[in-house]
Design an enzyme around this catalytic site. Structure first.
Site, PDB file in Angstrom:
ATOM      1  N   SER A 158       0.799  -1.232   0.000  1.00  0.00           N
ATOM      2  CA  SER A 158       0.000   0.000   0.000  1.00  0.00           C
ATOM      3  C   SER A 158       0.830   1.279   0.000  1.00  0.00           C
ATOM      4  O   SER A 158       0.258   2.377  -0.062  1.00  0.00           O
ATOM      5  CB  SER A 158      -0.968   0.011   1.181  1.00  0.00           C
ATOM      6  OG  SER A 158      -2.052  -0.836   0.926  1.00  0.00           O
ATOM      7  N   LYS A 175       0.023   3.686  -2.776  1.00  0.00           N
ATOM      8  CA  LYS A 175      -0.984   4.749  -2.658  1.00  0.00           C
ATOM      9  C   LYS A 175      -0.340   6.136  -2.524  1.00  0.00           C
ATOM     10  O   LYS A 175      -0.995   7.148  -2.801  1.00  0.00           O
ATOM     11  CB  LYS A 175      -1.898   4.486  -1.463  1.00  0.00           C
ATOM     12  CG  LYS A 175      -2.777   3.242  -1.602  1.00  0.00           C
ATOM     13  CD  LYS A 175      -3.683   3.077  -0.401  1.00  0.00           C
ATOM     14  CE  LYS A 175      -4.652   1.919  -0.556  1.00  0.00           C
ATOM     15  NZ  LYS A 175      -4.026   0.606  -0.391  1.00  0.00           N
ATOM     16  N   SER A 211      -6.258   3.231   4.296  1.00  0.00           N
ATOM     17  CA  SER A 211      -5.643   2.488   3.189  1.00  0.00           C
ATOM     18  C   SER A 211      -6.716   1.831   2.316  1.00  0.00           C
ATOM     19  O   SER A 211      -6.686   0.631   2.062  1.00  0.00           O
ATOM     20  CB  SER A 211      -4.668   1.434   3.723  1.00  0.00           C
ATOM     21  OG  SER A 211      -3.743   1.059   2.723  1.00  0.00           O
TER      22      SER A 211
END
Length: 533
Positions: free
Chosen positions: A90, A93, A338
């Site tokens: 993640s 991101k 997230s």
């Protein structure tokens, strides 16, 4: 002219090749290949302190790319395989969110509107009613209800034609590259559409919340509720209530290719209710079903069937509209929790804006790459295939995240991006996010702002920390190919070491022992519902 071949005596091979192999193994082991850092950090002992942390047995046989730098000057204070491309999970991101702020703008809003080309004849609308989406991942059932209320307020009681769901702002590819088939019903891998529904204010778009509570007596069927209330999904209830103290083995799963959700197992009398966030098949039709029910609740009947994937014709007039929160505010649930689906909607939205075509992963990732070039990040040195990091094909090195972290500080939208990063040990879900239970009781608490990342065998943490001397540092830690359920303690030990140290003296911090599977385990901690991080 070719050079003569120098032959090696057979006896020499017995010691040459083991020696070469030994050198190679030593060079690839954790704690080696640490490029020289600045003189100040060498004097303080920071490289040795971080090398010791990375030497933790939990990383035996694993791979690490780690860089620490002065946020103001860019001076590298520590690096270990800085250009080593690993799965960032993640942390991907960070690339997506920064690009979205630059390309879409902090004030960008997604619009969902209701239109028609039909004519009014008293209370009857002669023609089709169109519901058009542009990718809003935060639209709630109550938002569709307000749209229906506004349609009813125009005096329409019946629509003679169809309800048409226009999701053509995005392409019809619903799931990302190499997303796991075993994750299909899990809410963190929901299908992506320009029209969808979120069941809660975490904005878990494309899902329904299924709650299963025990019946009043052993042998009774458990009680099942679905949020939002909808007939779009069917419940196949095979579970049963057992006597108090019995085993709780409930499992809730959607079957592939449809919207039948199967509930199996047992739940004891007096036991706690189980909640599961389950994805739907075809979120466009899910949104249309919620909107049709809302119209009916406000006294508006649609005579024709529902159709999806048809664009609103030119010249249609608007009856109602709903705008999402601005992107700068959407970043909070997106980054703090997230949220994968937010990342993918933004990726496709960027693809559409860049090309005018239906938003796709290919065009979206290309748009992100275009932004990264302006931020000093080399898109040719990384691979990004989705917006969230759910794909295991994503590969990024720590030095690229360092470039992004430093470049972002000079952008007019930096304050919004910085605010979206999780804060270590801040207990509020929308402040601490995925870091809210980490690094508590240390100088890193309420100091570190960073993005987490977790997949099976991949963990990352990149962000900002202020050291004991007041100097702001940027760091990126990407760990891969380890066997334990979690290596978060190793990341935390590195960052707490940074927060505890200054230019003159490094204060090494040993990684703590993990409790159970650790914070987040094999998935990003907020991907467990309810969140257990």
């Amino acid at each position: 002219m070719s050079r003569p071949v120098r032959r090696v005596h057979p006896r020499m091979r017995h010691w040459i090749w083991p020696a070469v192999l030994g050198i190679a193994v030593a060079a690839l082991s954790l704690g080696s290949l640490t490029a020289p850092a600045g003189a100040d950090s060498e004097r303080s002992g920071l490289p040795e302190a971080i090398d010791t942390v990375l030497g933790d047995p939990r990383m035996e046989g694993g791979a690490a790319s780690v860089v620490v730098a002065d946020a103001a000057t860019g001076k590298t204070l520590y690096q270990h395989l800085p250009g080593g491309r690993l799965m960032p999970a993640s942390n991907t991101k960070m690339l997506t969110s920064a690009a979205a702020l630059e390309l879409l703008g902090p004030g960008h809003r997604f619009r969902t509107d209701v239109l028609t080309t039909g004519d009014r004849h008293g209370p009857v609308l002669k023609g089709d009613l169109y519901l058009r989406g542009t990718g809003d991942p935060t639209t709630l059932a109550k938002d569709y209800d307000r749209l229906a209320e506004r349609v009813a307020a125009t005096g329409v009681k019946r629509v003679s034609g169809r309800l048409v769901a226009d999701d053509t702002r995005f392409d019809d590819r619903r799931q990302g590259d190499t997303w796991g088939a075993d994750d299909e019903s899990s809410y963190y891998a929901a299908q992506i559409s320009a029209l969808s529904v979120a069941p809660d204010t975490d904005y878990d778009t494309g899902t329904v919340v299924v709650q299963v509570a025990p019946g009043p007596a052993a042998g009774d069927r458990p009680r099942v509720t679905v949020t939002p209330r909808t007939d779009y999904v069917d419940i196949d209830l095979r579970a049963r209530t057992v006597a108090a103290g019995g085993a709780d083995t409930l499992a809730v799963e959607r079957q592939h290719g449809g919207n039948t959700i199967t509930v199996t197992g047992t739940v004891p009398v007096g036991g706690a209710a189980t909640k599961e966030w389950i994805t739907v098949w075809e979120p466009t039709r899910y949104a249309a079903a919620i909107f049709r029910d809302a119209l009916a609740a406000h006294g508006v009947t649609v005579s024709g069937p529902t159709r999806a994937g048809i664009a609103v014709p030119e010249g249609a007039r608007a009856l109602a509209a709903h705008d999402s929160m601005p992107l700068k505010d959407l970043l909070i649930p997106f980054m703090k929790l997230s949220n994968n689906m937010h990342a993918e909607s933004l990726t496709k939205a960027m693809g559409h804006k860049a090309t005018g075509r239906p938003g796709s992963w290919g065009d979206g990732v290309a748009a992100i790459a275009g932004y990264l070039k302006t931020a000093g990040v080399d898109p040719g040195a990384l691979r990004q295939v989705d917006g969230s990091g759910l794909s295991r094909k994503n590969n990024v090195a720590a030095d690229q995240f360092i470039e992004l972290l430093r470049s972002a500080k000079g952008e007019p939208w930096f304050a919004d991006w910085y605010r979206s990063l999780p804060v270590a040990c801040d207990p509020d879900k929308f402040d601490g996010g995925t870091l809210r239970s980490r690094m508590c009781g240390t100088p890193a608490a309420l100091n570190v702002r960073a993005k987490t990342g977790t997949l099976t065998g991949a963990s990352a943490l990149s962000g900002y920390v202020t050291d004991a001397g007041g100097r702001e540092l940027v760091f990126s830690i990407i760990l891969n190919n380890y066997l334990p359920a979690s290596v978060k303690a190793i990341e935390d030990a590195i960052v707490v070491t940074l927060a505890t140290s200054d230019e003159d003296e490094a204060v090494p911090v040993r990684p703590r022992a993990e409790r159970g599977s650790g914070a987040g385990g094999a998935l990003e901690c907020s991907w467990h519902k309810p969140a257990r991080c």
